[in-house]
Design a protein around this motif. Structure first.
Motif, short mmCIF file in Angstrom:
data_model
loop_
_atom_site.label_atom_id
_atom_site.label_comp_id
_atom_site.label_asym_id
_atom_site.label_seq_id
_atom_site.Cartn_x
_atom_site.Cartn_y
_atom_site.Cartn_z
N GLU A 1 -11.98 -14.78 -10.06
CA GLU A 1 -11.31 -13.83 -9.19
C GLU A 1 -10.40 -14.57 -8.22
O GLU A 1 -10.83 -15.51 -7.56
N ILE B 1 -6.20 -8.77 -13.76
CA ILE B 1 -6.23 -7.33 -13.51
C ILE B 1 -6.47 -7.09 -12.02
O ILE B 1 -7.35 -7.72 -11.43
N VAL B 2 -5.69 -6.20 -11.45
CA VAL B 2 -5.86 -5.90 -10.02
C VAL B 2 -7.19 -5.17 -9.82
O VAL B 2 -7.44 -4.15 -10.46
N GLN B 3 -8.04 -5.70 -8.94
CA GLN B 3 -9.33 -5.06 -8.68
C GLN B 3 -9.33 -4.31 -7.37
O GLN B 3 -10.10 -3.39 -7.16
N GLU B 4 -8.50 -4.78 -6.44
CA GLU B 4 -8.57 -4.23 -5.09
C GLU B 4 -7.30 -4.62 -4.36
O GLU B 4 -6.82 -5.74 -4.50
N GLU C 1 -5.95 -4.73 -0.50
CA GLU C 1 -6.24 -4.50 0.90
C GLU C 1 -5.02 -4.89 1.72
O GLU C 1 -4.04 -5.40 1.17
N GLU D 1 -8.53 -10.31 -11.01
CA GLU D 1 -9.60 -10.90 -11.82
C GLU D 1 -9.02 -11.23 -13.18
O GLU D 1 -8.46 -10.35 -13.84
N LEU E 1 0.83 -1.21 0.00
CA LEU E 1 0.00 0.00 0.00
C LEU E 1 0.86 1.26 0.00
O LEU E 1 0.54 2.25 -0.64
N LEU E 2 1.98 1.20 0.72
CA LEU E 2 2.81 2.40 0.83
C LEU E 2 3.65 2.62 -0.43
O LEU E 2 3.81 3.75 -0.89
N LEU E 3 4.20 1.56 -0.98
CA LEU E 3 5.15 1.71 -2.09
C LEU E 3 4.47 1.64 -3.45
O LEU E 3 5.06 2.05 -4.45
N ASP E 4 3.24 1.09 -3.48
CA ASP E 4 2.50 1.05 -4.74
C ASP E 4 3.23 0.37 -5.91
O ASP E 4 3.40 0.98 -6.96
N ILE F 1 -4.62 -0.45 -8.75
CA ILE F 1 -5.88 -0.98 -9.28
C ILE F 1 -5.94 -0.72 -10.79
O ILE F 1 -5.67 0.40 -11.22
N GLY F 2 -6.23 -1.76 -11.57
CA GLY F 2 -6.30 -1.60 -13.01
C GLY F 2 -5.08 -2.15 -13.74
O GLY F 2 -5.14 -2.34 -14.95
#
Lengths: 273, 262
Positions: free
Chosen positions: B243, B225-228, B230, B237, B206-209, B213-214
């Motif tokens: 998924e 494809i990244v949907q989410e 957490e 998906e 989450l911090l380094l990305d 999403i997408g």
């Protein structure tokens, strides 16, 4: 099954279920006790289960429209199989007073099904996220931008696929951010960013993935009421070609509309909320 | 004795009795006011609302009390007892040497011990209810053991504090507590090992990305494809609609293959 209740009079004859919309304690207990001998489900519908009712349906929004409230309660109870197709139910609602003053008798039919319950509860995105987006759209519709009406389009859920079916119109202000709808600051941010055309893309868990997106879904077989503009067409299209739910605030008439699988599910007037 | 106290000559001969009576009356009034003050402050703090529905409060309601009134009565009572001792001592009814021992050291200790125990019970009750409410939201009422563990742990600690106050030897009980807490930590660490590593990995992501999403990526043999994203999971998906919900530690185990989209 013939149970006669003095509460509903003749309307209460031969029914298979009772829906009570935010009843008060006394009325709920009176009705529950009068049907205690039968297996007729007494369903309480409301914003929160204050009465500790056995069967409770939570309303996601405080619908102002009588029909939508009943619609939601009916679809919810049918989905959870307390009531089946062809059953007759009696609904007690508050119309004028702060107490149940209106009784409606309906036969549950599949034709009555509009998908209102599925829109909130069985969308790809979390029910709370859908509700939060509705709140934001209603709020934007009420306040506008500097007094002028604004339009907005939110594609909620299935964000990765939506991102791949859209193009950026400008730099994404939400890049590398972790802002979620329902956060306090969001309403103001969204209001500012809705100046520019383009859609907001929101993930299943409510993260705002992007703003300023130009949606390019295929509009094949999308049929929306005539008179609605390009924004609604894009919303209907994206909801049909992905598993996303599209919520639109119309700039021209100020209404909030929701599309799922290409169909217009519900239309709300923000001024009533 | 009463006959003596109200006898003018007696009072003139023993002025300390008059002083004692004065202190007694003043003390009673102060005790009453202190009780009222405690009652008001606790009510203003919203204690009675907070305590609503706890087992403790329900038990008290049966004897026509509430948490707030119990605490205010106790505070009044403490001042009353203190007053009686003080007044009695000044009037010379009690043995001087006994006075300092009991009044100055032992009474406040007992009072603190009782208050500590009561606060412990109250906090434990409230904690149990809070945890149970949380669990009910997840429709898991069977996990009743969790609120109970929390409740009895807090009561046990409160009991230790109370016993320590009145000078009871508690070393053995403290050792027991340490062993118990240590066991609890070890047990939790073992049970949540994978969750912890997935959570730590998720925070990095989450911090380094490294992906957003997408993006089209592959983790191990799962591609999509990244949907989410957490903290614990990444949702992928793939084209046929399947998924994959992948624990984030897998991302660190296999690495990420980024595939160019479109």
């Amino acid at each position: 099954m013939s149970v006669n209740s003095t509460v509903f009079g003749e309307l209460g004859d031969d029914i298979d279920g009772v829906l009570l919309f935010s009843p008060n304690q006394d009325r709920y207990e009176e009705i529950r006790d009068s049907y205690a001998d039968s297996d007729i489900p007494i369903v309480v519908v409301g914003l929160e289960n204050k009465l500790d009712a056995e069967i409770f349906v939570e309303l996601p929004l405080n619908f102002k429209n009588y029909k939508e409230t009943i619609q939601f309660g009916l679809e919810a109870t049918m989905k959870q199989e307390f009531i089946n197709e062809g059953n007759t139910i009696v609904c007690g609602t508050k119309l004028f007073d702060d107490e149940i003053d209106t009784i409606t008798r309906i036969r549950a039919r599949d034709e009555l099904h509009t998908g209102l319950y599925d829109l909130f509860m069985n969308s790809r995105a979390d029910p709370n996220v859908i509700r939060d987006v509705f709140d934001v759209a209603i709020d934007l519709g009420n306040k506008g931008q500097k007094g002028k009406p604004i339009g907005a389009l939110f594609a909620v859920g299935n964000a990765g696929t939506v991102m791949n079916k859209s193009k950026p119109l400008s730099y994404n202000p939400f890049e590398k951010s972790h802002v979620h709808v329902g956060d306090k600051i969001v309403n103001i941010m969204l209001k500012e960013f809705s100046k520019l055309d383009g859609a907001f893309i929101i993930s299943d868990a409510g993260k705002i993935v992007s703003a300023y997106r130009y949606l390019e879904p295929s509009a094949d077989g999308v049929d929306i009421p005539k008179g609605l503009g390009a924004r609604h067409m894009a919303a209907a299209g994206i909801s049909k070609s992905t598993h996303s739910t599209a919520i639109v605030l119309s700039e021209s008439d100020g209404m909030v509309r929701a599309f799922k699988d290409g169909d217009l599910i519900v239309e709300l007037n923000p001024e009533e909320y | 004795m009463t006959r003596h106290i109200f006898n003018i000559e007696y009072i003139q001969a023993n002025p300390e009795v008059l002083l004692g009576s004065g202190i007694f009356i003043l003390g009673i009034a102060m005790g009453y006011l202190f009780g009222k003050f405690v009652y008001r402050s606790l009510t203003a703090l919203g204690i009675s609302d907070t305590m609503d529905g706890t087992e403790f409060e329900r038990g008290l309601t049966r004897v026509n009390l509430s948490t707030v009134s119990l605490f205010s009565h106790l505070s009044s009572g403490f001042v009353y007892v203190l007053t009686v001792f003080l007044a009695g001592n000044i009037a010379g009814f009690f043995d001087q040497s006994l006075f300092w021992d009991t009044t100055i050291t032992f009474l406040p200790q007992i009072f603190t011990a009782v208050i500590a125990l009561l606060i412990g019970v109250v906090v434990a009750d409230k904690l149990a209810i809070l945890i149970q409410d949380r669990l009910q939201k997840f429709k898991l009422p069977r996990l009743i053991i969790l609120p109970n563990i929390a409740k009895y742990t807090v009561i046990y600690v409160a009991l230790l504090v109370a016993l320590g106050q009145i000078g009871v030897e508690t070393t053995a009980l403290v050792v027991l507590l340490v062993v118990y807490v240590f066991g609890l930590i070890i047990f939790t660490a073992i049970a949540t090992r994978r969750l912890l590593s997935a959570g730590a990995a998720g925070l990095y992501i989450l911090l380094l990305d490294p992906y957003g999403i997408g993006d089209s990526i592959a983790i191990g043999d799962k591609e999509g494809i990244v949907q989410e994203i957490e903290v614990l999971f990444t949702y992928l998906e793939c084209d046929d609609g399947t998924e994959y919900i992948i624990p984030n530690d897998k991302v660190f185990e296999y690495g990420i293959d980024r595939t160019p989209s479109n």
